[in-house]
Scaffold this motif. Structure first.
Motif, PDB file in Angstrom:
ATOM      1  N   THR A  50       1.122  -0.988  -0.131  1.00  0.00           N
ATOM      2  CA  THR A  50      -0.146  -0.720   0.043  1.00  0.00           C
ATOM      3  C   THR A  50       0.851   1.117  -0.260  1.00  0.00           C
ATOM      4  N   ASP A 165      -6.181  -1.103  -5.220  1.00  0.00           N
ATOM      5  CA  ASP A 165      -5.477  -1.614  -3.561  1.00  0.00           C
ATOM      6  C   ASP A 165      -5.782  -2.503  -3.664  1.00  0.00           C
ATOM      7  N   GLU A 166      -6.228  -4.140  -3.217  1.00  0.00           N
ATOM      8  CA  GLU A 166      -7.126  -5.129  -3.175  1.00  0.00           C
ATOM      9  C   GLU A 166      -8.743  -4.562  -3.281  1.00  0.00           C
TER      10      GLU A 166
HETATM   11 MG   LIG Z   1      -2.423  -2.499   2.305  1.00  0.00          MG
END
Ligand SMILES: [Mg+2]
Ligand SMILES: Nc1ncnc2c1ncn2[C@@H]1O[C@H](COP(=O)(O)OP(=O)(O)OP(=O)(O)O)[C@@H](O)[C@H]1O
Lengths: 369, 294
Positions: A50, A165-166
């Protein structure tokens, strides 16, 4: 056009922890992401995925090193001056705006004329199959639909690079699989570079053109899914991606791209593949995947073959997973169930004697860290 | 045994609490329709419409009928001036304290600084210390500063700083800011920073992000903070009492003055109108908070 869509050059990000120490969330990372590529960052929780993404987006600035987007150094540019857009894990849809207003927001910021905004928002929503839901508010949508709005909102700006991000983290398994396929298809269609963060290795392997495997703020290996799985560069990657058996040994001789290694646990010399610079006398680890070991009753040929005893058996449908005692080593072996039969003799039984074949081309020598 | 069985004790207590809270208000409202001018006992409603007719201290007929005292109120210049003062003070102090309070809440949420724990704690001080102490404190401050300014600059009489609307407004801002800050802070708690990041990611600079994303999302909190400040200012007596001056009489101060002379149902009528206004404000706060939760 520069060579790379995104480049990280010796990037470090140091955080001060509340306990008073410091942590390098990203630790001297070099990464080159090519134009039009589906690039994934894969690693366990807290490895700095991240943080890396946020430095590309401009939410964080590197402590040292430089981020380049399309060849341009980004320095301390704020997010609104960067040619990238982000899909947030929490989606971060504006709750007080409708779907249309959410998607139109980025275009309004670019002062696109209203007529064009209408057309482009329509196209973006069609692309993510949300036509007809323009007037809804985010709270009136399912998780999957919200995810698509977030995607449309970022894509409508036609960024050079899309950061994700995911993005599938909050979806249930079935929807997740569906969205994986859709995302991949979408990426091919629009041709935008995707930088995708995930801690799900299957997701990374199935979707990516290339993967960066990260650990403790460092990049352990960058490569295609096949390279990462079949030719890991170090013990960490071999162990982290999929499953593997590791055997320690000492190099006896080097011969082109094969080695002869003495393995004490097997009390024998085996031949193995290698892709680095090794020399006689060096300590190495040998890695072999469970599905690449053959377990047979009688060997026809015997290169790297050893007597084995079946210790544990687990039938799981597609294959039978065996733990075999091979000399003094315990190895995991997966035998594919190629023939459909109820005959118990067709499957390995506990305490059965057999031979384990470790084909030299499946045994990979890795440096001991 | 039924676990949902209500204990008689709970029922009695509930009824008593409600009676205790609302009977005085009911009586107060009832007496604002009293035919009796002295307002000692309730002598019935004024039922007849027509030109004003009195029988001793009883009003028998009025152009406004039962609403006689309300009409009477509107003809009372002092009441009207006091009402105008009260509303002016409430509006101005609400506006300014909402602005300051909201900014303070955002600053406390977003930034880390040395005196932050102290700043947070100091928010509670005006709320917990007795109003009278705060009133005296503010008065002392004003008189000291004003005396110093007036003598140092040797101001002519008509330019001298004195107590009045200005000082009341400043003191109301002072006690409203902590309330607004705390209400907005509650709203900010758990405000996901990724909303603002998303806005900036989509091309909005800090200012546009604040106006288009942050403020609209905080708005329910800001509005309930503002309404709180407004009602606090409307019915403040103690602090106003200390900081007011000539020409800045507010309704609570005026009513207090009346009580020391005679009590006519006019005071009740005034209170009734007042209660209605405050109730409307409270109702609005509730509505806002419910909408937030929906
Ligand atoms: Mg993360
Ligand atoms: N603002 C911050 N202040 C202090 N430490 C931080 C901050 N942000 C991240 N870290 C630390 O940096 C490290 C990397 O965090 P990061 O969020 O990049 O991990 P991640 O790979 O995205 O993990 P996950 O898969 O759990 O999301 C962690 O140890 C985290 O605790």
């Amino acid at each position: 056009m520069s060579v790379y869509a995104v480049e990280l050059r010796d990037v470090v990000k140091t955080f001060h922890t509340p306990e008073g120490g410091t942590i390098n969330a990203v630790d001297h990372v070099d990464m080159q992401i090519r134009h039009g590529e589906f690039f994934s960052m894969l690693g366990s929780s807290g490895c700095g995925k991240t943080t890396s993404l946020r430095m590309i987006a401009g939410f964080e600035w590197p402590t040292s090193g430089e981020v380049f987007i399309d060849g341009e150094p980004q320095g301390h540019k704020p997010p609104f001056q960067r040619k990238v857009n982000t899909v947030f894990q929490s989606y971060a849809l504006f709750q007080h705006m409708t779907v249309f207003q959410n998607v139109a927001f980025g275009l309004e910021m670019d002062k696109v004329p209203p007529e064009e905004i209408k057309r482009r928002v329509g196209e973006a929503l069609a692309m993510v199959k949300l036509t007809g839901l323009e007037k809804r508010y985010p709270r009136q949508l399912s998780g999957g639909q919200q995810q698509r709005v977030a995607l449309a909102r970022a894509l409508v700006k036609r960024p050079k690079v899309l950061l994700l991000d995911e993005p599938l983290g909050a979806l249930d398994l079935k929807l997740r699989k569906e969205m994986q396929l859709e995302l991949k298809t979408l990426q091919r269609e629009v041709g935008i570079t995707f930088v995708f963060v995930t801690h799900d290795q299957e997701e990374a392997l199935s979707m990516s053109d290339r993967i960066a495997v990260m650990s403790y703020g460092k990049v352990m290996q960058v490569g295609t899914p096949v390279e990462i799985y079949e030719r890991p560069r170090n013990k960490f990657v071999a162990d982290f991606i999929g499953e593997t058996n590791l055997l320690d040994g000492t190099v006896r001789s080097v011969d082109g791209n094969s080695l002869t290694v003495f393995v004490p646990a097997l009390n024998a010399e085996v031949r193995a593949l290698h892709q680095g610079a090794f020399h006689a006398g060096q300590e190495v680890s040998l890695s072999i995947r469970p599905e690449k070991i053959r377990l047979v009753e009688k060997p026809t040929e015997c290169a790297n073959c050893f007597p084995a005893q079946v210790k544990q058996v687990a039938y799981i449908g597609a294959d039978t997973r065996v733990i075999a005692q091979v000399v003094q080593a315990q190895l995991r072996v997966w035998e594919q169930n190629m023939v459909s039969t109820l005959d118990p003799d067709a499957y390995f039984q506990q305490n059965e004697q057999a031979w384990a074949l470790l084909p030299p081309e499946n045994l990979l020598a890795l440096p001991v860290e | 045994m039924n676990p949902h069985r209500r204990s008689p004790f709970v029922v009695v207590m509930t009824v008593l609490v409600f009676l205790f809270l609302y009977v005085p208000i009911f009586v107060l409202v009832l007496y604002s329709f009293n035919a009796s001018r002295t307002n000692v006992t309730f002598e019935g409603f004024i039922t007849a419409f027509g030109p004003l007719q009195m029988q001793g201290s009883l009003v028998v007929q009025s152009p406004c009928g039962p609403f006689h005292w309300f009409c009477d109120l509107t003809r009372n210049q002092e009441v009207m001036t006091a009402a105008r003062n009260t509303l002016t003070i409430a509006f101005v102090s609400t506006l300014i304290s909402t602005l300051i309070g909201t900014m303070a809440a955002i600053a406390l949420q977003r930034h880390e600084f040395k005196i932050k724990p102290f700043a947070q704690l100091s928010l509670y001080i005006p709320i917990v210390i007795p109003e009278i102490v705060m009133g005296i404190g503010i008065l002392t401050l004003f008189s000291q500063v004003f005396t110093w300014v007036n003598t140092t600059f040797n101001l002519p009489p008509d330019l001298r700083l004195t107590l009045g609307m200005g000082t009341v407004i400043v003191s109301h801002i002072a006690f409203s800011v902590p309330f607004v800050t705390l209400v907005v802070q509650a709203r900010l708690q758990g405000f996901d920073p990724s909303y603002e990041e998303a806005a900036m990611d989509l091309g909005a600079n800090e200012l546009v992000t604040f106006w288009r994303v942050t403020l609209p999302m905080l708005l329910p909190g800001v509005l309930s903070g503002a309404l709180l400040a407004f009602t606090l200012s409307l019915d403040d007596f103690v602090i106003t009492f200390f900081t007011t001056g000539p020409g800045a009489t507010t309704l609570p101060i005026y009513v207090y003055g009346l009580l020391r002379r005679i009590i006519t149902p006019q005071v009740n009528a005034l209170s009734t109108v007042w209660i209605l206004i405050v109730l409307a404000a409270v109702f609005l706060i509730q509505r806002l908070e419910n909408r937030e939760r929906a």
